[in-house]
Enzyme design. Structure first.
Site, PDB file in Angstrom:
ATOM      1  N   ASP A 122      13.936   3.118 -10.733  1.00 49.60           N
ATOM      2  CA  ASP A 122      13.903   2.986  -9.271  1.00 49.60           C
ATOM      3  C   ASP A 122      14.338   1.580  -8.865  1.00 49.60           C
ATOM      4  OD1 ASP A 122      13.523   3.523  -6.611  1.00 49.60           O
ATOM      5  OD2 ASP A 122      11.350   3.295  -6.650  1.00 49.60           O
ATOM      6  N   GLN A 169      -2.549   0.838  -4.297  1.00 43.18           N
ATOM      7  CA  GLN A 169      -2.236  -0.356  -3.516  1.00 43.18           C
ATOM      8  C   GLN A 169      -2.431  -1.587  -4.383  1.00 43.18           C
ATOM      9  OE1 GLN A 169      -5.019   0.424  -0.298  1.00 43.18           O
ATOM     10  NE2 GLN A 169      -6.274  -1.336  -0.890  1.00 43.18           N
ATOM     11  N   VAL A 170      -1.741  -2.675  -3.985  1.00 43.41           N
ATOM     12  CA  VAL A 170      -1.656  -3.879  -4.818  1.00 43.41           C
ATOM     13  C   VAL A 170      -2.333  -5.046  -4.118  1.00 43.41           C
ATOM     14  CG1 VAL A 170      -0.092  -5.436  -6.019  1.00 43.41           C
ATOM     15  CG2 VAL A 170       0.524  -3.019  -5.759  1.00 43.41           C
ATOM     16  N   SER A 172       0.855  -1.188   0.000  1.00 41.59           N
ATOM     17  CA  SER A 172       0.000   0.000   0.000  1.00 41.59           C
ATOM     18  C   SER A 172       0.888   1.234   0.000  1.00 41.59           C
ATOM     19  CB  SER A 172      -0.908   0.003   1.237  1.00 41.59           C
ATOM     20  OG  SER A 172      -1.714   1.162   1.261  1.00 41.59           O
ATOM     21  N   ALA A 173       0.813   2.010  -1.088  1.00 45.63           N
ATOM     22  CA  ALA A 173       1.633   3.211  -1.232  1.00 45.63           C
ATOM     23  C   ALA A 173       0.739   4.437  -1.304  1.00 45.63           C
ATOM     24  CB  ALA A 173       2.514   3.106  -2.475  1.00 45.63           C
ATOM     25  N   SER A 174       1.358   5.599  -1.508  1.00 41.67           N
ATOM     26  CA  SER A 174       0.610   6.849  -1.460  1.00 41.67           C
ATOM     27  C   SER A 174      -0.293   7.050  -2.667  1.00 41.67           C
ATOM     28  CB  SER A 174       1.588   8.026  -1.353  1.00 41.67           C
ATOM     29  OG  SER A 174       2.511   7.997  -2.430  1.00 41.67           O
ATOM     30  N   ILE A 175       0.017   6.405  -3.790  1.00 36.87           N
ATOM     31  CA  ILE A 175      -0.789   6.579  -5.004  1.00 36.87           C
ATOM     32  C   ILE A 175      -1.739   5.406  -5.229  1.00 36.87           C
ATOM     33  CG2 ILE A 175      -0.661   6.657  -7.529  1.00 36.87           C
ATOM     34  CD1 ILE A 175       1.703   8.480  -7.300  1.00 36.87           C
ATOM     35  N   LYS A 200      -3.148  -3.540  -9.328  1.00 40.41           N
ATOM     36  CA  LYS A 200      -2.839  -2.279  -8.653  1.00 40.41           C
ATOM     37  C   LYS A 200      -3.980  -1.307  -8.905  1.00 40.41           C
ATOM     38  CE  LYS A 200       0.859   0.321  -9.777  1.00 40.41           C
ATOM     39  NZ  LYS A 200       2.255   0.824  -9.709  1.00 40.41           N
TER      40      LYS A 200
END
Length: 565
Positions: free
Chosen positions: A295, A145-146, A140-143, A160
């Site tokens: 990245d 989630q998977v 779960s990220a800021s943009i 995603k």
């Protein structure tokens, strides 16, 4: 309606700035509120509120406070920090190191909201699209989630899903950042020299691209095609019939992440070999294809038996053919200790408003590189050295493309990830063959022939267009419409100086006239002028004389202070 919309947006901006200010102050960065003039967005009554920094903030360094602030502010600000972590030409090393630790994590979105997004994007509920769908996200990220899922044919996939409302939130933050950047550029020459607006615009482009999952899918497909001939790497395929702008479905890759070092060691993997293969794969992406996943964080790389899996394609880098050639030159000149060639390559890589001093640039590069060339290969950090070289270029007002700044961050991250598995990793040894191959390819008959064909085509186009341009120039000359523009350097400064001189001269003449006029009145023997109606005597001559003396003294003091006497 437009008036109401404008006011509503203004109120939303004030609320957003207020939150930014509160977080800054709470994390011990209140001094930035005044330095960046953020309080100009706030109502006067709010500025007087008593806000205090948390006690724990005083025990942290300023870079640590900045990192925690960005993480607390959310998606746009985390991406800003990650973007700046690759700009060693802008920030000191302590800030670069701390911002590199930024965690793009956020609490998971409730499953009901995830289902709503999928329905809006796909036009069907989750149960009709997937045979199974794990409601607990694996990331779960800021943009986004998977979630893990299974297709009706039994294939395991990951889905995603973008956070609801994140696009509008990011746009609002970007508008705020751009407005602030434009304000600071107008306010200070330093910010104009640093191209602050261009930096924020580059961040905005990168973030908007990351919000488009269609683009991420195309990035994955392109990287998959580039690495298809190398069996050591795996890139997940995209399920295009289950992919939209805000939802992407990709093949599930099962493996052990690079940051799980103990699991890798327990599974019997040769960690130095894994690090070497991963570095070679990234260098092939950069030097051979000119298209790379930007990245290489340990969580984005998996060990899958004999293969290495690559994840997350929202952030990619791309180099032109010319940039690849210059990059090859740069690395060979670094390795061969060729400072003069290094200075020439940097100048060709970037742009400059004025012609920089090559001697000064070479001296600074010499001082910089002595520190690295004196180190052993094991101690030499190629990423840090490239970042320092780019920083030196910026100090000489040579502005490199954002693509190259992103590349410096990628190399630095890649080197750190490799050394996590193999502390003795020597990146120089891995880079040299790729750089040599680039330089040799430029000398091959095939490449030389292609360049010759391109040059001949350009020359043919020029000769074909030349008669028309000459004819147009002749028509302007006959009609008397031909004009020439001359740009005199520092003309504005000269005009300002002349205006100042003329103003002082006129001021001095007026002062002298007042002194002479008042003296003549006094010599005429008249002490005061009598007002016609009131009959009150006013000593006009004395007042004028005294005012002229004071004005003359002020003029002399201003001249002395400006050192123009």
């Amino acid at each position: 309606m437009s008036f109401l919309f404008s006011w509503r947006r203004r109120i939303a901006d004030i609320a957003r700035v207020r939150r930014v200010v509160e977080v800054l102050i709470r994390n011990g960065l209140g001094f930035l509120v005044q330095q960046l003039a953020l309080d100009r967005f706030l109502p006067r009554f709010w500025r007087t509120r008593g806000l205090r920094a948390e006690q724990a903030a005083s025990r942290r360094t300023v870079p640590e406070r900045l990192r925690r602030t960005l993480e607390e502010l959310g998606a746009t600000w985390v991406k800003l920090g990650q973007f700046l972590s690759g700009r060693a030409d802008l920030l000191p090393p302590a800030y670069i190191e701390e911002l590199s630790k930024l965690l793009d994590a956020a609490p998971p979105v409730p499953i009901d909201q995830v289902r709503d997004v999928i329905i809006r994007e796909m036009g069907a509920p989750v149960e009709e699209l997937y045979a199974s769908f794990d409601e607990v996200p694996i990331a779960s990220a800021s943009i986004g989630q998977v979630h893990r899922a299974t297709l009706p044919n039994g294939q395991e996939v990951v889905v995603k899903v973008q956070r609801p409302g994140i696009e509008a939130e990011v746009e609002a933050d970007l508008n705020l950042l751009l407005a602030q950047a434009r304000f600071l550029e107008r306010r200070t020459e330093v910010m104009r020299e640093q191209n602050l607006v261009a930096i924020v615009e580059q961040l905005a482009r990168s973030l908007r691209e990351e919000l488009d999952y269609h683009r991420e899918g195309r990035n994955a497909e392109r990287l998959r095609a580039n690495l298809a001939s190398d069996p050591r790497f795996a890139v997940p395929g995209v399920c295009w019939d289950l992919t939209t702008r805000r939802v992407i479905t990709m093949e599930f890759l099962d493996g052990i992440q690079f940051n799980e070092v103990e699991r890798l060691r327990a599974a019997g993997y040769d960690l130095p070999s894994v690090a070497r293969v991963a570095v070679e794969g990234y260098l092939a992406q950069i030097f051979d294809a000119g298209f790379y996943q930007a990245d290489p964080h340990p969580a984005n790389l998996l060990v899958m038996g004999e293969r290495i899996g690559i994840l997350d394609f929202g952030n990619v880098g791309q180099l032109t053919g010319n940039q690849k050639q210059l990059l090859g030159d740069l690395f060979l000149q670094i390795l061969d200790e060729d400072v003069e060639g290094l200075a020439r390559t940097i100048l060709r890589m970037g742009t400059s408003r004025t012609r920089p001093s090559m001697d000064a640039l070479e001296r600074d590069l010499q001082r910089l590189t002595v520190r690295y060339w004196g180190a052993s290969l094991e101690e030499l950090s190629v990423g840090e050295m490239v970042a320092d070289i780019f920083k030196t270029a910026r100090q000489h007002k040579i502005f490199l493309p954002a693509d190259l700044a992103q590349l410096a961050r990628t190399i630095l991250t890649m080197e750190g990830t490799g050394r996590m598995l193999d502390p003795d990793l020597v990146l120089v040894d891995a880079v040299r063959p790729f750089a040599l191959r680039l330089v040799r390819s430029r000398l091959s008959p095939i490449v030389a022939g292609r360049r010759a064909v391109r040059a001949a085509r350009l020359a043919a186009d020029l000769f074909q267009d030349l008669p028309r341009r000459v004819d147009g120039l002749w028509d302007q000359l006959e009609a008397g419409d031909l004009s020439f523009g001359i740009d005199v350097r520092h003309l504005n400064m000269v005009v300002t100086k002349i205006n100042s001189m003329v103003n002082r001269l006129v001021y001095a003449i007026i002062v002298a006239a007042l002194i002479v006029g008042s003296s003549l009145i006094l010599l005429g023997g008249r002490d005061a002028w009598v007002l016609p109606i009131l009959g009150i005597g006013v000593p006009v001559a004395q007042i004028a004389f005294l005012g002229a003396v004071l004005a003359g003294v002020w003029l002399i003091v201003s001249l002395v202070r400006s050192r123009t006497l």
